[in-house]
Design an enzyme around this catalytic site. Structure first.
Site, PDB file in Angstrom:
ATOM      1  N   LYS A  29     -17.890  13.868  32.998  1.00 44.07           N
ATOM      2  CA  LYS A  29     -18.475  12.571  33.343  1.00 44.07           C
ATOM      3  C   LYS A  29     -19.996  12.672  33.376  1.00 44.07           C
ATOM      4  CE  LYS A  29     -16.119  10.343  36.495  1.00 44.07           C
ATOM      5  NZ  LYS A  29     -15.586  10.236  37.870  1.00 44.07           N
ATOM      6  N   ARG A  99     -19.866  10.481  42.666  1.00 37.95           N
ATOM      7  CA  ARG A  99     -18.676  10.564  41.818  1.00 37.95           C
ATOM      8  C   ARG A  99     -18.292  11.997  41.476  1.00 37.95           C
ATOM      9  NH1 ARG A  99     -20.078   6.842  36.725  1.00 37.95           N
ATOM     10  NH2 ARG A  99     -17.806   6.589  36.699  1.00 37.95           N
ATOM     11  N   GLY A 108      -8.551  10.144  37.896  1.00 33.13           N
ATOM     12  CA  GLY A 108      -8.056   9.725  39.203  1.00 33.13           C
ATOM     13  C   GLY A 108      -7.625  10.847  40.123  1.00 33.13           C
ATOM     14  N   MET A 110      -9.504  13.271  41.517  1.00 36.21           N
ATOM     15  CA  MET A 110     -10.444  13.591  42.593  1.00 36.21           C
ATOM     16  C   MET A 110     -11.044  12.280  43.109  1.00 36.21           C
ATOM     17  SD  MET A 110     -12.177  16.998  41.084  1.00 36.21           S
ATOM     18  CE  MET A 110     -12.649  16.259  39.543  1.00 36.21           C
ATOM     19  N   ARG A 343     -15.552   8.941  27.848  1.00 38.23           N
ATOM     20  CA  ARG A 343     -14.904  10.242  27.660  1.00 38.23           C
ATOM     21  C   ARG A 343     -13.954  10.127  26.484  1.00 38.23           C
ATOM     22  NH1 ARG A 343     -11.561   9.409  33.178  1.00 38.23           N
ATOM     23  NH2 ARG A 343     -10.229   7.755  32.450  1.00 38.23           N
ATOM     24  N   HIS A 464      -5.161   4.514  36.144  1.00 40.33           N
ATOM     25  CA  HIS A 464      -5.055   5.970  36.046  1.00 40.33           C
ATOM     26  C   HIS A 464      -3.617   6.414  35.788  1.00 40.33           C
ATOM     27  CE1 HIS A 464      -9.110   6.873  36.806  1.00 40.33           C
ATOM     28  NE2 HIS A 464      -9.144   6.554  38.092  1.00 40.33           N
ATOM     29  N   ARG A 572      23.814  30.248  13.328  1.00 44.01           N
ATOM     30  CA  ARG A 572      24.713  30.997  14.208  1.00 44.01           C
ATOM     31  C   ARG A 572      26.148  30.560  13.969  1.00 44.01           C
ATOM     32  NH1 ARG A 572      21.411  29.167  19.263  1.00 44.01           N
ATOM     33  NH2 ARG A 572      21.551  27.386  17.885  1.00 44.01           N
ATOM     34  N   ARG A 658      24.004  34.439  10.503  1.00 46.36           N
ATOM     35  CA  ARG A 658      24.241  35.577  11.387  1.00 46.36           C
ATOM     36  C   ARG A 658      25.723  35.733  11.645  1.00 46.36           C
ATOM     37  NH1 ARG A 658      21.837  35.445  17.335  1.00 46.36           N
ATOM     38  NH2 ARG A 658      23.588  34.026  17.637  1.00 46.36           N
ATOM     39  N   GLU A 794      16.134  42.933  17.473  1.00 43.28           N
ATOM     40  CA  GLU A 794      16.099  42.298  18.789  1.00 43.28           C
ATOM     41  C   GLU A 794      16.315  43.285  19.921  1.00 43.28           C
ATOM     42  OE1 GLU A 794      19.232  39.378  19.090  1.00 43.28           O
ATOM     43  OE2 GLU A 794      20.457  40.477  17.656  1.00 43.28           O
ATOM     44  N   SER A 813      14.707  39.913  10.785  1.00 41.87           N
ATOM     45  CA  SER A 813      14.354  38.690  11.471  1.00 41.87           C
ATOM     46  C   SER A 813      14.217  39.060  12.942  1.00 41.87           C
ATOM     47  CB  SER A 813      15.456  37.661  11.263  1.00 41.87           C
ATOM     48  OG  SER A 813      15.213  36.549  12.089  1.00 41.87           O
ATOM     49  N   GLY A 815      14.411  38.675  16.570  1.00 45.32           N
ATOM     50  CA  GLY A 815      15.035  37.765  17.543  1.00 45.32           C
ATOM     51  C   GLY A 815      14.241  37.910  18.821  1.00 45.32           C
ATOM     52  N   THR A 816      13.201  37.087  18.948  1.00 44.89           N
ATOM     53  CA  THR A 816      12.234  37.354  20.020  1.00 44.89           C
ATOM     54  C   THR A 816      12.765  37.001  21.405  1.00 44.89           C
ATOM     55  OG1 THR A 816      11.205  35.237  19.532  1.00 44.89           O
ATOM     56  CG2 THR A 816      10.186  37.190  18.589  1.00 44.89           C
ATOM     57  N   ASN A 817      13.821  36.195  21.489  1.00 47.31           N
ATOM     58  CA  ASN A 817      14.370  35.914  22.827  1.00 47.31           C
ATOM     59  C   ASN A 817      14.988  37.180  23.424  1.00 47.31           C
ATOM     60  OD1 ASN A 817      13.621  33.315  22.311  1.00 47.31           O
ATOM     61  ND2 ASN A 817      15.698  32.614  21.832  1.00 47.31           N
ATOM     62  N   ASP A 818      15.926  37.762  22.666  1.00 48.57           N
ATOM     63  CA  ASP A 818      16.552  38.982  23.171  1.00 48.57           C
ATOM     64  C   ASP A 818      15.544  40.125  23.240  1.00 48.57           C
ATOM     65  OD1 ASP A 818      19.033  38.208  23.894  1.00 48.57           O
ATOM     66  OD2 ASP A 818      19.961  38.590  21.941  1.00 48.57           O
ATOM     67  N   CYS A 881      13.024  34.370  14.511  1.00 46.34           N
ATOM     68  CA  CYS A 881      13.924  33.241  14.715  1.00 46.34           C
ATOM     69  C   CYS A 881      14.097  32.907  16.186  1.00 46.34           C
ATOM     70  CB  CYS A 881      15.271  33.502  14.059  1.00 46.34           C
ATOM     71  SG  CYS A 881      16.119  34.902  14.791  1.00 46.34           S
ATOM     72  N   TYR A 901       7.708  34.059   7.454  1.00 44.63           N
ATOM     73  CA  TYR A 901       8.073  32.743   7.975  1.00 44.63           C
ATOM     74  C   TYR A 901       8.329  32.808   9.467  1.00 44.63           C
ATOM     75  CZ  TYR A 901      12.784  34.522   8.359  1.00 44.63           C
ATOM     76  OH  TYR A 901      13.864  35.262   8.745  1.00 44.63           O
TER      77      TYR A 901
HETATM   78  P1  ADP Z   1     -12.618   7.994  38.510  1.00 42.49           P
HETATM   79  O1  ADP Z   1     -12.770   9.366  37.964  1.00 42.49           O
HETATM   80  O2  ADP Z   1     -11.574   7.872  39.541  1.00 42.49           O
HETATM   81  O3  ADP Z   1     -12.545   6.970  37.430  1.00 42.49           O
HETATM   82  P2  ADP Z   1     -15.321   7.161  38.865  1.00 42.49           P
HETATM   83  O4  ADP Z   1     -16.337   8.110  39.362  1.00 42.49           O
HETATM   84  O5  ADP Z   1     -15.333   6.937  37.410  1.00 42.49           O
HETATM   85  O6  ADP Z   1     -13.923   7.689  39.361  1.00 42.49           O
HETATM   86  O7  ADP Z   1     -15.515   5.820  39.658  1.00 42.49           O
HETATM   87  C1  ADP Z   1     -14.502   4.914  40.044  1.00 42.49           C
HETATM   88  C2  ADP Z   1     -14.871   3.524  39.634  1.00 42.49           C
HETATM   89  O8  ADP Z   1     -16.126   3.127  40.203  1.00 42.49           O
HETATM   90  C3  ADP Z   1     -15.038   3.376  38.132  1.00 42.49           C
HETATM   91  O9  ADP Z   1     -14.501   2.170  37.729  1.00 42.49           O
HETATM   92  C4  ADP Z   1     -16.519   3.385  37.947  1.00 42.49           C
HETATM   93  O10 ADP Z   1     -16.893   2.661  36.811  1.00 42.49           O
HETATM   94  C5  ADP Z   1     -17.020   2.701  39.208  1.00 42.49           C
HETATM   95  N1  ADP Z   1     -18.371   3.151  39.524  1.00 42.49           N
HETATM   96  C6  ADP Z   1     -18.784   4.418  39.673  1.00 42.49           C
HETATM   97  N2  ADP Z   1     -20.110   4.486  39.896  1.00 42.49           N
HETATM   98  C7  ADP Z   1     -20.553   3.196  39.923  1.00 42.49           C
HETATM   99  C8  ADP Z   1     -21.845   2.605  40.096  1.00 42.49           C
HETATM  100  N3  ADP Z   1     -22.954   3.343  40.304  1.00 42.49           N
HETATM  101  N4  ADP Z   1     -21.933   1.267  40.051  1.00 42.49           N
HETATM  102  C9  ADP Z   1     -20.821   0.530  39.857  1.00 42.49           C
HETATM  103  N5  ADP Z   1     -19.580   1.007  39.667  1.00 42.49           N
HETATM  104  C10 ADP Z   1     -19.445   2.350  39.701  1.00 42.49           C
HETATM  105 MG    MG Z   2     -13.817   6.914  35.905  1.00 43.95          MG
HETATM  106 MG    MG Z   3      20.362  38.067  20.082  1.00 44.13          MG
END
Ligand code: ADP
Ligand code: MG
Ligand code: MG
Length: 929
Positions: A29, A99, A108, A110, A343, A464, A572, A658, A794, A813, A815-818, A881, A901
């Protein structure tokens, strides 16, 4: 507690100072915000605290490193001067968001805190500054809620009823319809609730808020949901998160403000069209948290055409810049557009393939890049299940419960569970589970991963939860507002129907339909997916490894062919024996095999089976010997049919068959079962003594075949050597099928594989005797068949003595499981059920050796066997195999080892083709360096 070494280098980067290459240090981010700032895109000013600070925070017993505080003050100063606002001022306040964001995107998982730097007095100032008291108090209310949740650990559901009751009293449905006075009352109630739950207040001092928030975001790296997510994806638990601090922009200032999320292409189908959602008069977390159902982005085109045009142009610019599908957060503040995040978008496997192929054809990326962009596993997921029958019949439509928004494609059928814990528990019992929630929060992640499908009543396709299910290939339907969930009663109602927890529903994440019934699902054919075929066509041109399939029936072989298999690496024969129609003959054969073998050794020595009744002689006409040969004859006819079927499908492609491998007791009922049946027979009137005697024989046989450890017992080539007529019958069937097909003008390439060899002498003797059978069939038919004899490697001993074995084998061939079981000395079933998971979690083993080949141990045996085998016989055909044939990392290893193969289950053939291409590309990149 250990103290961390002092941190060297910069702790904090302004957006102007970083760029997209620094995701490890600044998080995805943060580094992307830096990059967008450089591109001149409208990003609110801010700065990033590095992931190293987070690592140091944890390694020093949760203390912030020296110098961080000064850096934060300096950087806030810079923000203040660039915006002409002041942090902590009540006349001209600067608010910020704090953030989270790690190197790897974890939507979502953290925490993020908005509107930080506010208190009672500042809220008043903000109201004047915005000229909008409602928006100011709304921001304050949100801040209290998030801060209390993240820093003081006050659960969210403390606040929902307060807000809900206030809206009911005010007779409004939306947050933004509340008046400033009503909001002020809510704020007081929030504070009261926070005090009650945490025993303290949210600090008034903005600087204290900032410090506590930064630490809380660091700690959110280790929330259970974040840890579970990283476990699921195999992401290191040590990376740590960066913290981005940026000035707030306000999407809640009225009708010309709002917030939303967009994808530059459809993340579900990959179609090239901007797809997004938007909430007028709202702040960011309203969209991504899934609590409110947003409007389609297209509405923005009519309400604010100027902003819409700007936004789509920027989306386009970002996709071109990153050369990949983007997921973009934006906010509009009184008609002014801001970008808050971009992202690489999480997408379904189908969208991943379509977008990669389209982008290569648009010239945005190369074909090689397209090939490298798709994970082989994604291709396996691509074959997402669909309903086996079309659900448009009147009866099926009767079971239609509701319709929601399609968020992640695929059909799923399972029992309803209303919470994550119940879903996990039911899944552990082997149930297919559909998790149904009013809204899905990232906290439900463990329930989501345990489910075959997810249904939510609220939240949009950019929430999320939707993003996460798409990434995992789990079918999902969201914003299904016709469904009302009663968590207390444990049921849902929709359109007058009630469904209780534990009842079956089915859903289609591609159409959004939900049914109150269990429907069978099946895998689709790749044939219907043009871009998939194109990508695999490119892969085939690049790869060097052959990709074959493991298939036991003509149907499997047909499917394997359509998925691109170039041969059958393992056919088999056990399954053919287990067919209920054949089992009686198979049992007769086994029951009488010991007697027949005794007779054979006495009469014809090592010679062949008696051919006609005369040879058998009157003496044995009614004996077990005769029964044995009659049964053997019957089984031979079945087998000839089987082999004819599969060889015909594969034509002039190699088919490795086999010979019987399984210990014989597998074809009999269990000893306990037989004894119980005997008991019953004996007590029943009118049962003949013959019937009882037969049952007794069977029980005796089952007893004699009982082994302490059948997997290491009398099986494979040992069986072939103790009861020669069985393998001879199989080879006769293979050759009879072959000459028959050749006579019909159908070319065939059978390869006969002898399992579980540990010593060259086993191979030598079996090959000699079986060659005699094969020659006899060809001679009698007057047709030559191009066939091979080979063995499965095997057992460790076979690998170690491979040089000698190669003298009498045309092919190996692996036989990597056995081979993995025997090298580790682990029985797979026991290991996976008991200790293997914790072994991997605790880092004793780096990965499950049954999914990803153990290159160091098992791989070394393979390496040795290849070298010794090729030296003894340069033309030796080499392949594997085991299940590892469909695993990306293992395929790369087999490529480097120079195998001819890999053979895997049919539905993994596409993944193996791609993995083989990627291995070849990696190799040419290495030699180019
Ligand atoms: P997450 O990883 O859970 O998406 P974000 O850090 O992206 O968390 O933020 C959660 C929400 O808050 C997102 O929709 C983001 O766009 C919004 N947000 C984050 N920073 C700001 C900011 N400075 N002003 C307005 N909205 C924000
Ligand atoms: Mg976000
Ligand atoms: Mg076998």
């Amino acid at each position: 507690m250990a103290t961390a070494p002092p941190l060297v280098g910069k702790l904090v980067y302004r957006f102007e100072e970083g760029d997209a290459t620094q995701s490890e240090l600044l998080g995805g981010k943060g580094s992307n915000l830096c990059e967008m700032a450089h591109l001149g895109l409208p990003v609110p000013p801010g700065f990033v605290i590095t992931t190293q600070v987070c690592q140091s925070y944890f390694s020093s017993g949760q203390t912030l490193p020296e110098g961080l505080w000064e850096s934060l003050r300096e950087n806030i100063d810079l923000l203040e001067s660039s915006l002409a606002r002041e942090f902590g001022s009540s006349s001209n306040p600067l608010l910020v968001s704090v953030r989270s964001g790690a190197a790897v995107s974890m939507p979502g998982m953290m925490d993020t805190i908005l509107n930080l730097g506010i208190n009672d007095e500042i809220a008043e100032g903000l109201a004047r500054l915005m000229d909008n008291p409602r928006a100011a108090y709304d921001a304050y209310r949100r801040f209290l809620q998030i801060y209390a949740g993240v820093v003081l650990e006050v659960p969210n559901d403390v606040f929902e009823p307060i807000l809900g009751d206030a809206k009911t009293r005010a007779q409004v449905s939306q947050d933004h319809q509340l008046s400033p006075e009503q909001l002020r009352a809510i704020i007081e109630d929030y504070k009261e609730a926070i005090r009650r739950h945490s025993g303290r207040d949210v600090p008034e001092d903005p600087w204290t808020q900032l410090k506590e928030a930064v630490e809380a975001v660091f700690r959110s790296w280790n929330t259970p949901r974040a840890i579970h997510y990283r476990d699921y994806y195999g992401i290191s638990q040590d990376l740590g998160t960066a913290v981005t601090v940026m000035s707030m922009v306000y999407g809640n200032l009225g009708d010309t403000s709002g917030t939303g999320v967009l994808f530059t292409r459809d993340p579900s189908s990959g179609k090239k069209e901007v797809l997004g959602e938007y909430l007028p008069n709202a702040q960011g977390e309203d969209v991504v948290a899934g609590g409110r159902t947003p409007r389609p982005l297209a509405e923005l085109a009519t309400s604010m055409p100027q902003v819409y045009r700007q936004l789509t142009a920027m989306a386009h610019q970002l996709e071109n810049h990153y050369r990949d599908l983007q997921d973009i957060e934006f906010t509009v503040e009184e008609g002014r557009l801001f970008l808050l995040q971009t992202r690489n978008a999480k997408r379904t496997p189908m969208a991943a393939v379509k977008a990669a192929v389209d982008m290569a054809e648009e010239g945005l990326i190369t074909r090689q890049e397209a090939l490298l962009r798709i994970k082989p596993d994604e291709l396996s997921q691509l074959l997402v299940p669909k309903f086996a029958e079309a659900l448009d019949s009147a009866e099926a439509q009767d079971s239609l419960l509701a319709r929601g928004a399609p968020a992640s494609p695929g059909a799923a059928s399972g029992i309803v569970c209303f919470d994550a814990e119940a879903a996990v528990a039911a899944a552990l019992q082997g149930e297919a589970v559909i998790l149904v929630r009013p809204e899905t929060k990232p906290d439900d992640i463990h329930g989501i991963t345990a489910s075959v499908g997810v249904l939510t009543c609220r939240g949009g396709v950019t929430s999320h939860a939707a993003v996460v299910t798409r990434g995992m290939g789990i079918p999902c339907v969201v914003s299904c507002e016709e469904v009302w969930v009663d968590l207390e009663q444990g049921c849902l109602t929709a359109n007058g129907k009630t469904v209780w927890a534990g009842e079956y529903i089915s859903l289609d994440g591609g159409t959004g339909e939900v049914f109150h019934a269990a429907y069978k699902t099946e895998l689709p054919e790749l044939d219907e997916f043009e871009e998939g075929k194109t990508l695999l066509g490119w892969a085939d041109r690049v790869k060097r490894l052959g990709v074959w399939a493991n298939a036991d029936t003509p149907q499997d072989a047909t499917q394997a062919l359509s998925l691109g298999a170039e041969g059958i690496g393992l056919c088999r024969t056990e399954h053919m024996f287990l067919d209920p129609e054949r089992l009686p003959a198979v049992r007769q054969m086994l029951l009488n095999a010991p007697a027949a073998e005794e007779w054979r050794r006495d009469n014809s020595g090592a010679g062949m089976a008696p051919k006609d009744q005369d040879q058998l002689g009157e003496l044995v006409r009614k004996s077990p010997v005769r029964k044995f040969y009659e049964a053997l004859d019957q089984v031979r006819r079945f087998q000839t049919e089987d082999f004819t079927g599969i060889l015909r499908v594969m034509g002039n492609r190699p088919v490795i068959i086999r010979l019987l491998d399984a210990p014989l007791h597998e074809f009999l009922p269990s000893q306990e079962e037989l004894l119980a049946e005997l008991e019953e027979l004996r007590s029943k009137p009118g049962v003949s003594s013959g019937q009882i005697a037969e049952k007794e024989d069977l029980a005796r046989l089952a007893d004699s075949l009982r082994e302490a450890n059948p997997m290491l017992g009398h099986r494979g080539c040992r069986l072939g050597l103790s009861f020669p007529p069985i393998y001879q019958m199989q080879v006769e069937a293979i050759m009879t099928a072959s000459v028959g097909l050749i006579k019909q003008g159908c070319p065939v390439q059978p390869e006969i594989m002898i399992p579980l060899i540990v010593d060259v002498e086993e191979m030598r003797r079996l090959r000699r005797d079986l060659t005699a059978v094969a020659e006899a069939v060809q001679q009698e038919a007057g047709v030559r068949v191009a066939y091979k004899f080979g063995t499965m490697i095997e057992t460790p001993r076979a690998a170690l003595t491979a040089g000698k074995i190669a003298e009498v084998a045309d092919f190996f061939s692996f036989g990597t499981n056995d081979l993995t079981q025997l090298t580790f000395g682990f029985s797979r079933d026991d290991a996976e059920g008991k200790f293997l998971r914790s072994y991997i979690q605790e880092g004793i083993l780096p990965a499950d050796p049954f999914s990803t080949l153990d290159q160091e141990g098992v791989g070394d045996l393979i390496r040795h066997a290849i070298a010794a085998g090729r030296e003894a016989r340069p033309s030796l055909e080499l392949g594997i195999c085991g299940e590892h044939g469909g695993d990306g990392a293992s395929v790369a290893f087999f490529h480097r080892m120079g195998l001819d193969y890999v053979s895997c289950s049919p539905y993994r053939v596409p993944a193996a083709r791609l993995a083989a291409a990627q291995a070849a590309l990696a190799e040419s990149a290495e030699t180019a360096d």
